[in-house]
Design an enzyme around this catalytic site. Structure first.
Site, PDB file in Angstrom:
ATOM      1  N   HIS A 146       0.825  -1.205   0.000  1.00 22.97           N
ATOM      2  CA  HIS A 146       0.000   0.000   0.000  1.00 22.97           C
ATOM      3  C   HIS A 146       0.861   1.257   0.000  1.00 22.97           C
ATOM      4  CE1 HIS A 146       0.879   1.005   4.189  1.00 22.97           C
ATOM      5  NE2 HIS A 146       0.762  -0.294   4.450  1.00 22.97           N
ATOM      6  N   GLU A 191      -1.813  -7.087   7.096  1.00 23.91           N
ATOM      7  CA  GLU A 191      -0.509  -7.003   7.737  1.00 23.91           C
ATOM      8  C   GLU A 191      -0.578  -7.657   9.107  1.00 23.91           C
ATOM      9  OE1 GLU A 191       1.698  -3.340   7.429  1.00 23.91           O
ATOM     10  OE2 GLU A 191       0.499  -2.753   5.692  1.00 23.91           O
TER      11      GLU A 191
END
Length: 129
Positions: free
Chosen positions: A41, A117
């Protein structure tokens, strides 16, 4: 599998793309390679503040959006068949910017919670140091 995915995710740098080729069905008559692209990201508000960010989410910064636009423009000619993202807002937002830049606005990526994550528990939101 999940540990491998988490380890690989942690190795990726912000705004970078990686490609891996691996033959599908090694015993099949027509071995066609499958290329996987991993993109992390864009830069977020918590990245800017040097805060721990795992499952805690924050929006992309203007810089993060700009890098995602550059990446999308660079990937425009790649003939992707499928798109995957985690369910984190920053990853969804990065994917949407990339899809828009590649001219694939109507594509709905598959969301996988396994692409999240690492969860840092009570450390989330704390300073990285």
């Amino acid at each position: 599998m999940k540990k491998w995915l988490v380890t690989l995710t942690l190795l990726l740098a912000c705004g970078s793309a990686w490609s891996i080729e691996k033959p599908v069905n090694a015993g099949a008559k027509q071995d066609k390679p499958v290329t996987l692209w991993f993109v992390r990201h864009g830069k977020t508000l918590l990245n800017t503040l040097d805060r721990v960010q795992g499952w805690a989410d924050s929006p992309l910064t203007d810089e993060g959006k700009q890098v995602a636009r550059y990446l999308g423009a660079g990937l425009k000619s790649v003939p992707f068949e499928d798109f995957y993202t985690s369910d984190a807002g920053r990853q969804r937002e990065t994917m949407q910017v990339i899809l828009q830049q590649t001219g694939r606005k109507a594509v709905r990526p598959t969301e996988l919670t396994g692409l999240r994550e690492v969860f840092f528990g009570s450390f989330e939101g704390s300073f990285n140091k």
